[in-house]
Design a protein around this motif. Structure first.
Motif, PDB file in Angstrom:
ATOM      1  N   THR A  58       3.349  -5.419  -9.931  1.00 50.49           N
ATOM      2  CA  THR A  58       4.113  -4.297  -9.389  1.00 50.49           C
ATOM      3  C   THR A  58       3.773  -3.011 -10.142  1.00 50.49           C
ATOM      4  O   THR A  58       3.570  -1.955  -9.536  1.00 50.49           O
ATOM      5  CB  THR A  58       5.627  -4.572  -9.475  1.00 50.49           C
ATOM      6  N   ASN A  59       3.703  -3.098 -11.472  1.00 48.85           N
ATOM      7  CA  ASN A  59       3.352  -1.916 -12.262  1.00 48.85           C
ATOM      8  C   ASN A  59       1.943  -1.434 -11.952  1.00 48.85           C
ATOM      9  O   ASN A  59       1.692  -0.227 -11.864  1.00 48.85           O
ATOM     10  CB  ASN A  59       3.487  -2.229 -13.754  1.00 48.85           C
ATOM     11  N   HIS A  60       1.015  -2.365 -11.785  1.00 49.86           N
ATOM     12  CA  HIS A  60      -0.347  -1.957 -11.439  1.00 49.86           C
ATOM     13  C   HIS A  60      -0.402  -1.335 -10.046  1.00 49.86           C
ATOM     14  O   HIS A  60      -1.122  -0.354  -9.826  1.00 49.86           O
ATOM     15  CB  HIS A  60      -1.305  -3.151 -11.526  1.00 49.86           C
ATOM     16  N   SER A  61       0.359  -1.890  -9.114  1.00 47.42           N
ATOM     17  CA  SER A  61       0.324  -1.351  -7.748  1.00 47.42           C
ATOM     18  C   SER A  61       0.874   0.073  -7.717  1.00 47.42           C
ATOM     19  O   SER A  61       0.461   0.892  -6.884  1.00 47.42           O
ATOM     20  CB  SER A  61       1.124  -2.244  -6.794  1.00 47.42           C
ATOM     21  N   ALA A  62       1.799   0.378  -8.626  1.00 47.50           N
ATOM     22  CA  ALA A  62       2.361   1.730  -8.678  1.00 47.50           C
ATOM     23  C   ALA A  62       1.332   2.759  -9.115  1.00 47.50           C
ATOM     24  O   ALA A  62       1.511   3.961  -8.907  1.00 47.50           O
ATOM     25  CB  ALA A  62       3.562   1.757  -9.629  1.00 47.50           C
ATOM     26  N   ASN A  63       0.254   2.286  -9.726  1.00 50.19           N
ATOM     27  CA  ASN A  63      -0.810   3.203 -10.152  1.00 50.19           C
ATOM     28  C   ASN A  63      -1.859   3.430  -9.080  1.00 50.19           C
ATOM     29  O   ASN A  63      -2.748   4.267  -9.252  1.00 50.19           O
ATOM     30  CB  ASN A  63      -1.505   2.656 -11.415  1.00 50.19           C
ATOM     31  N   ASN A  64      -1.778   2.692  -7.985  1.00 52.10           N
ATOM     32  CA  ASN A  64      -2.699   2.927  -6.872  1.00 52.10           C
ATOM     33  C   ASN A  64      -2.274   4.181  -6.124  1.00 52.10           C
ATOM     34  O   ASN A  64      -1.094   4.483  -6.011  1.00 52.10           O
ATOM     35  CB  ASN A  64      -2.690   1.735  -5.902  1.00 52.10           C
ATOM     36  N   PHE A  65      -3.252   4.888  -5.604  1.00 55.71           N
ATOM     37  CA  PHE A  65      -2.943   6.084  -4.821  1.00 55.71           C
ATOM     38  C   PHE A  65      -3.411   5.869  -3.396  1.00 55.71           C
ATOM     39  O   PHE A  65      -4.534   5.423  -3.161  1.00 55.71           O
ATOM     40  CB  PHE A  65      -3.641   7.321  -5.405  1.00 55.71           C
ATOM     41  N   GLY A  66      -2.551   6.175  -2.456  1.00 51.96           N
ATOM     42  CA  GLY A  66      -2.907   6.077  -1.045  1.00 51.96           C
ATOM     43  C   GLY A  66      -2.233   7.181  -0.277  1.00 51.96           C
ATOM     44  O   GLY A  66      -1.438   7.956  -0.823  1.00 51.96           O
ATOM     45  N   VAL A  67      -2.523   7.262   1.007  1.00 54.22           N
ATOM     46  CA  VAL A  67      -1.948   8.321   1.824  1.00 54.22           C
ATOM     47  C   VAL A  67      -0.430   8.188   1.921  1.00 54.22           C
ATOM     48  O   VAL A  67       0.274   9.157   2.209  1.00 54.22           O
ATOM     49  CB  VAL A  67      -2.602   8.324   3.225  1.00 54.22           C
ATOM     50  N   ASN A  68       0.098   7.003   1.630  1.00 51.38           N
ATOM     51  CA  ASN A  68       1.553   6.828   1.598  1.00 51.38           C
ATOM     52  C   ASN A  68       2.175   7.446   0.354  1.00 51.38           C
ATOM     53  O   ASN A  68       3.380   7.671   0.305  1.00 51.38           O
ATOM     54  CB  ASN A  68       1.913   5.342   1.649  1.00 51.38           C
TER      55      ASN A  68
END
Length: 481
Positions: A58-68
Motif C-alpha cells: 500500500t505504501n509503495h502504491s501511494a508513490n506511484n503517479f497516474g492520471v488519477n
C-alpha cells in the motif's frame, strides 16, 4: 525518511516463521510429486505476516503517479483519464468470466460488442472495417504492415519491400517495419515541422510498399499537404499508413480514411480511455479501406442474426480475438459520450494545448510558433544562460506534484519538452500547471542550483539516469545484519 515505508524490499521485512496465510489440509496428501519436479532446497521467499505485506505494498502504491493522482501531460502518449464506468462494465461477471475457447453460441453478447466496436471505429475513422485482434499499438503497426505486404504480394508486386517514415516519427514505426522484414527509408521534415513533399517525391518508386505517417505529427502539427501526399503515394502504387497514436485531436473534425489513408491502427488507450502503461493491458485495432477487408486477421461478422468469428488463414497475429476487457472499456467510453460529445474531444484537446503553449512561450523556447493540435514541443527554457536543462525542469516538476511531460523527444530539437493536456483537464488544473512552469523558469534565473538538484520532495532524490539505464540492478542480494 522512513526507509521502512519507502526504501525496503519485501525481502528485507522478512522474519523466519512469520506467515500471512494458512492453507487447508490437502485432499491429496498421499500424492507425491515426481522427483524431477521437486526442488532440492526451499525457494528463498519472504516470510511476512499479512499486515506487513498489505502495508508494504500500500505504501509503495501511494508513490506511484497516474492520471488519477494529478496532471499527467505526457506528450505523444495521451494519458487520458479512464472513467470508472469503464471499469464497472469490464468487471461484469458475464464479461469477466468468459473463456476464449467457449462455443460462439454461448457468448453472443460479447461477440456483438466486438462487432459493434469494429463498426464504431470504422465510422469514426472513415475506413471500411477493423480487426480487434492486435494486443498493443506497436502490435497493430506490425499487423498493418503485414496486411500491406500481403496486399502487394497478391497484386504481383513482391518487390515492394521498403517503407518511408518521416524523421519525426514515433520509434515504433521503423521498428515495426524492420520486424516485418521491410527496409526503412527516412523522409525529411521542413523547417515548419511537416513532411517535405519535395524530398518525398524523390523517394517514391516501385520498391515502396507504404508511407507511414502520423497526423497530427509528433510535433503536434497538422500535415496540411496530406491530399497531395496521398495522391503521390497512390500514383506510385504504394499505400498510405496512418499511425493512430495522435488520433485524439481529430475526433469530431476529420477522419484518416477521408484523407486518403489505406490502413491504420488505433491505440485504444490513447484515444478511447482504456488503461495505459506498464506493458499493458493493451489493444491496437487495425482498419483498412474498402477492398482490403479480406486481408484483416480475425474479426467478428454477423450472419442470420448471429455473430461469428471470421479467421484469415493467411495472416495470424494472435490465437484469440484480442484483449476483450480493453474492448469493453473502449466500447463503454464511445457509448457514454455518444455521437454528439465525441465531436467535442478533438477541439477541446486542441484548445487546452494551445492555451498552455501561448501562456508559456515567452519563457520557454518555441521553435515552431504556429497553431498546434493536441500537443506541442518546447526546446527547453528560453534563457539558456542559466544552464538549467529540460531534464532539470522535468525533475523540478515532481516537487510540485506534476508528472513531467515527455522530454528529449522528438529528436528534432536538442532540449525537447513535449506537453500534451487532454480534453478532460479543467482550466483550474491547466492554470496551476502554467503557474508552476513559470515559477520553475524564474527559479532557473534566481536559484538555478535548486532546479538542477531536483527533486527534493520525492521518496527518492536525484538519480543518475544514465547509470541506471546502463547498469540496472535487477536482483536482490540478502545481506546478513
Amino acid at each position: 525518511m522512513n526507509n521502512r515505508l519507502y526504501g525496503n524490499l519485501i525481502f528485507e521485512l522478512s522474519h523466519a516463521g512469520r506467515r500471512g496465510y494458512s492453507l487447508p489440509e490437502s485432499e491429496f496428501a498421499d500424492y507425491a510429486l515426481p522427483t524431477n519436479l521437486c526442488r532440492e532446497t526451499d525457494a528463498a521467499l519472504p516470510e511476512c505476516d499479512e499486515m506487513t505485506v498489505v502495508r508494504h505494498y500500500t505504501n509503495h502504491s501511494a508513490n506511484n503517479f497516474g492520471v488519477n493522482n494529478g496532471f499527467y501531460p505526457l506528450g505523444s502518449c495521451t494519458m487520458k483519464y479512464n472513467p470508472v464506468i469503464n471499469e464497472d462494465m469490464a468487471a461484469l461477471p458475464s464479461f469477466q468470466n468468459l473463456h476464449p475457447s467457449q462455443p460462439e453460441s454461448t457468448c453472443q453478447g460479447a461477440l456483438r460488442l466486438m462487432y459493434e466496436l469494429q463498426h464504431s471505429l470504422a465510422e469514426l475513422t472513415g475506413l471500411s472495417d477493423f480487426t480487434l485482434n492486435p494486443f498493443a499499438g506497436a502490435h497493430g503497426e506490425l499487423t498493418g504492415l503485414m496486411i500491406i505486404r500481403a496486399y502487394h504480394q497478391r497484386n504481383g508486386q513482391p518487390q515492394r519491400t521498403k517503407v518511408i517514415v518521416p524523421d519525426s516519427a514515433h520509434g515504433t514505426n521503423p521498428a515495426s517495419a524492420a520486424v516485418c522484414g521491410l527496409d526503412v527509408i527516412e523522409v525529411k521534415s521542413t523547417a515548419e515541422g511537416i513532411v517535405d513533399v519535395e524530398d518525398l517525391k524523390g523517394l517514391l518508386d516501385d520498391t515502396i510498399a507504404a508511407v507511414m505517417m502520423t497526423n497530427p505529427n509528433t510535433l503536434g502539427l497538422f500535415e496540411t499537404q496530406i491530399p497531395e501526399i496521398a495522391q503521390l503515394v497512390h500514383a506510385s502504387g504504394a499505400l498510405l499508413y496512418y499511425d493512430g497514436a495522435n488520433l485524439n485531436p481529430l475526433l469530431g473534425k476529420c477522419r484518416p480514411g477521408d484523407m486518403g489513408f489505406d490502413v491504420m491502427h488505433i491505440n485504444l488507450h490513447k484515444t478511447f480511455s482504456t488503461p495505459h502503461g506498464g506493458g499493458g493491458p493493451g489493444s491496437g485495432p487495425v482498419g483498412v479501406r474498402a477492398g482490403m477487408e479480406d486481408l484483416l486477421p480475425t474479426c467478428v461478422v454477423k450472419a442470420d442474426d448471429a455473430y461469428t468469428v471470421k479467421r484469415n488463414e493467411g495472416i495470424s497475429v494472435g490465437s484469440n480475438l484480442g484483449n476483450f476487457a480493453v474492448m469493453v472499456r473502449a466500447y463503454t467510453y464511445i457509448l457514454s459520450l455518444g455521437r454528439e460529445n465525441l465531436k467535442m474531444v478533438g477541439p477541446l484537446a486542441t484548445l487546452n494545448a494551445n492555451y498552455i503553449k501561448e501562456s508559456l512561450k515567452d519563457v520557454y523556447e518555441l521553435p515552431i510558433d504556429t497553431l498546434c493540435k493536441h500537443e506541442f514541443v518546447f526546446d527547453g527554457l528560453k534563457d539558456k544562460s542559466t544552464g538549467v536543462t529540460t531534464m532539470d525542469v522535468a525533475k523540478r516538476l515532481l516537487d510540485y506534484g506534476y508528472h513531467a511531460p515527455t522530454i528529449y523527444f522528438p529528436l528534432l530539437f536538442h532540449e525537447s519538452l513535449m506537453i500534451e493536456p487532454t480534453e478532460n483537464e479543467s482550466i483550474d488544473t491547466i492554470d496551476s500547471f502554467i503557474d508552476v512552469m513559470r515559477k520553475i523558469a524564474e527559479e532557473a534565473k534566481t536559484d538555478p542550483e535548486t532546479v538542477k538538484s531536483a527533486p527534493h520532495n520525492t521518496p527518492i532524490g536525484r538519480v543518475d539516469d544514465v547509470l541506471a539505464a546502463k547498469q540496472p540492478v535487477l536482483t536482490y542480494f540478502h545481506v546478513e545484519r
